[in-house]
Design a protein around this motif. Structure first.
Motif, PDB file in Angstrom:
ATOM      1  N   GLN A 123     -11.009  -7.923 -24.814  1.00  9.36           N
ATOM      2  CA  GLN A 123     -12.362  -8.111 -24.299  1.00  9.36           C
ATOM      3  C   GLN A 123     -12.502  -9.466 -23.595  1.00  9.36           C
ATOM      4  N   PHE A 124     -11.853 -10.496 -24.125  1.00  8.21           N
ATOM      5  CA  PHE A 124     -11.911 -11.817 -23.489  1.00  8.21           C
ATOM      6  C   PHE A 124     -11.256 -11.811 -22.115  1.00  8.21           C
ATOM      7  N   LYS A 125     -10.321 -10.913 -21.871  1.00  8.73           N
ATOM      8  CA  LYS A 125      -9.632 -10.849 -20.570  1.00  8.73           C
ATOM      9  C   LYS A 125     -10.478 -10.181 -19.495  1.00  8.73           C
ATOM     10  N   GLU A 126     -11.493  -9.420 -19.895  1.00  2.59           N
ATOM     11  CA  GLU A 126     -12.370  -8.733 -18.945  1.00  2.59           C
ATOM     12  C   GLU A 126     -13.290  -9.755 -18.288  1.00  2.59           C
ATOM     13  N   LYS A 127     -13.174  -9.916 -16.994  1.00  9.34           N
ATOM     14  CA  LYS A 127     -13.985 -10.899 -16.263  1.00  9.34           C
ATOM     15  C   LYS A 127     -15.311 -10.245 -15.880  1.00  9.34           C
ATOM     16  N   THR A 150     -17.762 -13.627 -19.892  1.00 13.84           N
ATOM     17  CA  THR A 150     -16.724 -13.607 -20.925  1.00 13.84           C
ATOM     18  C   THR A 150     -15.905 -14.890 -20.872  1.00 13.84           C
ATOM     19  N   GLU A 151     -15.705 -15.440 -19.667  1.00 10.21           N
ATOM     20  CA  GLU A 151     -14.936 -16.676 -19.545  1.00 10.21           C
ATOM     21  C   GLU A 151     -15.614 -17.823 -20.300  1.00 10.21           C
ATOM     22  N   HIS A 186     -17.880  -7.950 -31.198  1.00 10.67           N
ATOM     23  CA  HIS A 186     -17.624  -7.081 -30.052  1.00 10.67           C
ATOM     24  C   HIS A 186     -18.488  -7.558 -28.891  1.00 10.67           C
ATOM     25  N   ILE A 187     -17.941  -7.478 -27.685  1.00 10.42           N
ATOM     26  CA  ILE A 187     -18.641  -7.899 -26.467  1.00 10.42           C
ATOM     27  C   ILE A 187     -19.187  -6.659 -25.761  1.00 10.42           C
ATOM     28  N   PHE A 188     -20.434  -6.787 -25.309  1.00 11.86           N
ATOM     29  CA  PHE A 188     -21.116  -5.673 -24.637  1.00 11.86           C
ATOM     30  C   PHE A 188     -21.686  -6.131 -23.303  1.00 11.86           C
TER      31      PHE A 188
END
Length: 116
Positions: A16-20, A81-82, A109-111
């Motif tokens: 999830q952290f890699k999703e820009k 996310t960055e 979790h990131i939404f």
């Protein structure tokens, strides 16, 4: 340190952290034994003050489960996310995170918002 568990086993936090993307919401549900609630909240307040000062932070709320639940949930909005990943990965935040006892379980979790 609290145990990190994934809500979605197909999408771990590192992926999830890699999703820009952004803006994003971090929803983090914690299982906190009753006898640890006050100490958990004291440490969480310290973390919240740190996060509020980080670039890209927008807002934060914490909620408790009803009916004598042992769950607490943090809902934080970030510009991207960055920005969240940078704050989360900072040595100061990691030191604070290491202070949580091992019997606390965290389900982050990131939404992204969906417009209806």
């Amino acid at each position: 340190m609290a145990k990190l568990q994934s809500l979605d086993p197909h999408t771990p936090m590192c992926a999830q952290f890699k999703e820009k993307t952004g803006p994003i919401v971090l929803a983090n549900t914690f299982f906190v034994p009753k006898e640890r609630t006050e100490s958990f909240l004291a440490l969480f307040r310290r973390q919240a003050e740190f996060m509020k000062a980080q670039p890209g932070f927008v807002s934060l709320q914490i909620h408790k489960g009803t009916a004598n639940s042992q769950l607490l949930m943090n809902v934080a909005v970030w510009e991207s996310t960055e920005a969240l990943a940078t704050a989360f990965g900072s040595p100061e935040f990691q030191r604070m995170a290491a202070e949580f006892p091992d019997d606390i379980v965290s389900y982050p979790h990131i939404f992204e918002q969906i417009d209806l």
